[in-house]
Design an enzyme around this catalytic site. Structure first.
Site, PDB file in Angstrom:
ATOM      1  N   CYS A   2       0.924  -0.780   0.362  1.00  0.00           N
ATOM      2  CA  CYS A   2      -0.033  -0.487   0.001  1.00  0.00           C
ATOM      3  C   CYS A   2       0.991   1.281  -0.124  1.00  0.00           C
ATOM      4  CB  CYS A   2      -1.333  -0.212   0.938  1.00  0.00           C
ATOM      5  SG  CYS A   2      -1.624  -1.673   1.312  1.00  0.00           S
ATOM      6  N   LEU A  50      -3.696  -1.388  -1.504  1.00  0.00           N
ATOM      7  CA  LEU A  50      -3.969  -2.884  -2.838  1.00  0.00           C
ATOM      8  C   LEU A  50      -3.783  -3.859  -1.658  1.00  0.00           C
ATOM      9  CD1 LEU A  50      -2.738  -3.451  -5.559  1.00  0.00           C
ATOM     10  CD2 LEU A  50      -0.657  -4.069  -4.744  1.00  0.00           C
ATOM     11  N   ALA A  51      -4.870  -4.382  -1.654  1.00  0.00           N
ATOM     12  CA  ALA A  51      -5.553  -5.625  -0.668  1.00  0.00           C
ATOM     13  C   ALA A  51      -4.882  -6.993  -1.646  1.00  0.00           C
ATOM     14  CB  ALA A  51      -7.322  -5.264  -1.656  1.00  0.00           C
ATOM     15  N   ILE A  52      -4.753  -7.610  -0.692  1.00  0.00           N
ATOM     16  CA  ILE A  52      -3.395  -8.874  -0.783  1.00  0.00           C
ATOM     17  C   ILE A  52      -3.985  -9.343   0.267  1.00  0.00           C
ATOM     18  CG2 ILE A  52      -1.041  -9.650  -0.394  1.00  0.00           C
ATOM     19  CD1 ILE A  52      -1.175  -7.897  -2.661  1.00  0.00           C
ATOM     20  N   ASN A  75       1.932  -0.012   5.808  1.00  0.00           N
ATOM     21  CA  ASN A  75       2.221  -0.750   4.039  1.00  0.00           C
ATOM     22  C   ASN A  75       2.879  -1.957   4.418  1.00  0.00           C
ATOM     23  OD1 ASN A  75       3.549  -0.934   1.234  1.00  0.00           O
ATOM     24  ND2 ASN A  75       4.642   0.629   2.160  1.00  0.00           N
ATOM     25  N   SER A 386      10.799 -12.812  -4.999  1.00  0.00           N
ATOM     26  CA  SER A 386      11.863 -12.031  -5.966  1.00  0.00           C
ATOM     27  C   SER A 386      12.901 -13.463  -5.642  1.00  0.00           C
ATOM     28  CB  SER A 386      12.431 -11.231  -6.808  1.00  0.00           C
ATOM     29  OG  SER A 386      12.393 -10.653  -4.902  1.00  0.00           O
ATOM     30  N   GLY A 387      13.832 -12.897  -5.674  1.00  0.00           N
ATOM     31  CA  GLY A 387      15.071 -13.898  -4.900  1.00  0.00           C
ATOM     32  C   GLY A 387      16.183 -12.336  -4.735  1.00  0.00           C
TER      33      GLY A 387
END
Length: 653
Positions: A2, A50-52, A75, A386-387
């Protein structure tokens, strides 16, 4: 993932300011937004969501605690929030839950044990602003490894804070003035290390820190740069977690058996990826074809039912293109693979948007492919793993091996002999007979000359390795009291020292900035399992010789990876994640760069002569000055964008 913002004190703390700040960062949270204003206490909090987790209105922010004491904007993600709920319930501290969001869990934890007491129990990435209505104080805090950004500073008699600088620039009375120290740091390294910022009176909260202030402290900035530890009346910054402490603790509890180390690491990786796979939206992963991303993809595929989505870029230049390797790994793992071939035109089309995406001047040219792969991923998923972190934790950079080989030899030479040898090498590089020397070899020898002349300590060595312009470069020298504190520890092991410096500054201020801004520009959440602080602490328990210095780069990670993917998939040199910017500067970007590097324009903030000299050498092919020239171009493009928006003074004050 967010975006948060707010204003405390002054005369501007009202809903209109919150709305303007939130609009500036709507890309970080297109699903929902909210404002909370308290005129009596002169504070406004703003949020974009940003809805997760918990996509329902129960996750709306700003959010108030059930007890009414705390109001928060948040956030990030608290990966262990379900376990924390169970602990609160077992202790009798749980409220009547309204929903399933980690934000509600976090507020309940604050109510139960206080803000400072809660931080040690969190596993996640986060930036948080929380107002304590009882104590009338505002607290800002940031995750341990600096995955999520948080800016703050003093504007027009009040205290502003936000996930991105563009939100702070909307506050009435904001007049951007370029900070001399911020510019000096940027020109040296291509990024601005925390707590510095490109704007005067604005700063970044350092990773692993908690800042607390009262209304009285909003009136003016402290005399010193706000950095932990700091304790002044009504204003304090404390470090609740420090990677230096993790390094010391790891050395005191080291693992001596390699098989035991691999077992511990594998178990922790599995647990971390399983936690980070949790979401109420589609989850995928970036797959470059290298060790780190391949291992994360394998573990994610193991954790989720069905085929996961994986994403990679291919490049026109064969030496940079690892897409065939990524494709092979994806086929072996059985992922649903997405691939995009990047052309020079694709890369160049991104460049005009970079100043807006990154807010501050930022000169890691892999920002371009990072943005492109995020944009591609967002068409299919809302979260991508991600790595990131593998190089810094497990010895993936060439500079670790090079330092391990060079430093013991260097310390055997008396300082006067080092300086003399450095001068001889510098003079030799200008000899007529060396005109046809390979550009990369010439660059390496020049770097070696600087190290011989300047490096007295391991921090000095790291400084020389990281610099893209010398101290007597195109910018005014940094003030004498401003110095980048790289490792912050007196060490005699070059690998440990460099990895520590990377984890303290390069990782949060370059790598994480690059990824966060690129992903958030397209409303994509990225997660980095290798930066789970428990995994970081575990990695410090392993001897440095298992990581670098004897051809052991990422040996521990590789042995785990080979349980999922055949070893011969990775028997090749590392290509990195980059585009041929230097070639573009000589070709299709030449006119663009020439306009930005015009002498009269440069003279407003720089000494033009060294820049123009490098530009001529780069165009002729005599030298490869991509990094240093890209930094100046990115600064000038950023300044042009900020000036056009009415946010910047045209020149350094």
């Amino acid at each position: 993932m967010c975006g948060l913002a707010g204003f405390f004190g002054g005369t501007s703390a009202d809903g209109k300011i919150g709305e303007a700040m939130a609009r500036a960062i709507v890309h970080r949270g297109p699903d929902d937004g909210g404002i909370w204003a308290d005129r009596e206490n002169a504070i406004v909090l703003a949020h974009r969501r940003l809805a997760i987790l918990d996509l329902s209105p129960a996750g709306h922010q700003p959010m108030q605690s059930h007890c009414g004491r705390y109001v928060m904007v948040f956030n990030g993600e608290i990966y262990n929030h379900r376990a924390l709920r169970q602990e609160l319930e077992a202790d009798g501290d749980a409220p009547q839950w309204r929903g399933e969001s980690d934000s509600e869990t976090l507020l309940a934890l604050f109510s139960a044990v206080g803000i400072s007491g809660a931080l040690d129990r969190l596993v996640g990435m986060f930036a948080v602003a929380v107002f304590d209505r009882k104590e009338k104080t505002l607290s800002l805090t940031r995750d341990r490894m600096g995955e999520k950004p948080l800016y703050f500073g003093w504007v027009d008699g009040g205290f502003a804070f936000a996930s991105e600088l563009k939100a702070i620039s909307t506050v009435p009375g904001f007049h951007g003035r370029i900070d001399r120290a911020g510019l000096g740091h940027f020109v040296r390294y291509g990024f601005v290390p925390a707590p510095n910022c490109i704007w005067q009176d604005l700063y970044k909260l350092e990773a692993g820190c908690l800042l607390t202030l009262s209304l009285e402290a909003t009136k003016a900035a402290p005399a010193a740069v706000p950095s932990a530890p700091m304790s002044e009346p009504d204003f304090a910054i404390q470090r609740y977690w420090d990677v230096r402490d993790a390094m010391r603790a790891g050395a005191g509890n080291s693992v001596s058996d390699k098989r035991e180390a691999q077992a511990l690491l594998h178990a922790q990786l599995r647990d971390t990826v399983q936690l980070q796979a949790q979401a109420d939206v589609p989850v995928g992963a970036f797959l470059s074809g290298g060790c780190d991303s391949s291992l994360i993809c394998a573990l994610l595929q193991e954790s989720l039912p069905g085929a996961i989505d994986t994403f990679t870029l291919g490049f026109d230049e064969a030496r940079l293109d690892e897409s065939p390797y990524a494709r092979a790994v994806a086929q072996h793992l059985g992922t649903r693979h997405h691939e995009m071939m990047v052309t020079a035109r694709d890369a160049q089309d991104v460049i005009p948007d970079l100043p807006s995406i990154y807010d501050e001047p930022f000169a890691d040219s892999s920002q371009i492919p990072t943005f492109l792969v995020c944009k591609m991923a967002r068409r299919n998923v809302t979260v991508s793993l991600s790595g990131d972190g593998g190089d810094e934790l497990f010895g993936g950079y060439d500079r670790y091996d090079q330092a391990a080989a060079l430093w013991p030899k260097l310390t055997k030479l008396p300082v006067p002999a080092r300086k003399a040898l450095g001068k001889v090498l510098a003079m030799g590089l200008h000899a007529p007979g060396l005109g046809k020397m390979d550009m990369r070899q010439r660059g390496r020898l020049e770097k070696l000359g600087a190290i011989l002349s300047e490096a007295r300590t391991l921090d000095d060595l790291y400084e020389q390795v990281m610099r893209i312009w010398p101290a007597k470069g195109p910018a005014a020298p940094l003030p004498h009291d401003v110095r980048t504190d790289w490792s912050g520890v007196d060490l005699d092991d070059p690998v440990t020292s460099m990895m520590l410096a990377d984890q303290r500054l390069f990782l949060p201020d370059d790598i994480m900035v690059k990824v966060d801004r690129a992903a958030m520009a397209v409303s994509l959440e990225t997660r980095a399992p290798l930066l789970d602080h428990r995994l970081v602490e575990l990695a410090w328990r392993f001897p440095s010789e298992w990581k670098a210095g004897a051809g052991q780069s990422k040996d521990l990670l590789r042995e785990i990876l080979y349980e999922y993917v055949p070893r011969d998939y990775f028997d090749r040199p590392k290509a990195g994640f980059s585009i041929p910017v230097g070639t573009y500067l000589r070709g299709p970007l030449r006119d663009w760069a020439e306009a930005l590097l015009a002498e009269e324009r440069l003279a407003e903030n720089f000494y033009p002569v060294p820049i123009r000299r490098r530009w001529a050498e780069h165009l002729s092919g005599a030298r490869d000055w991509t990094q240093s020239l890209w930094a100046i171009c990115m600064f000038e493009a950023w300044r042009e964008s900020a000036t056009a928006a009415g946010n910047a003074s045209p020149a350094l004050n």
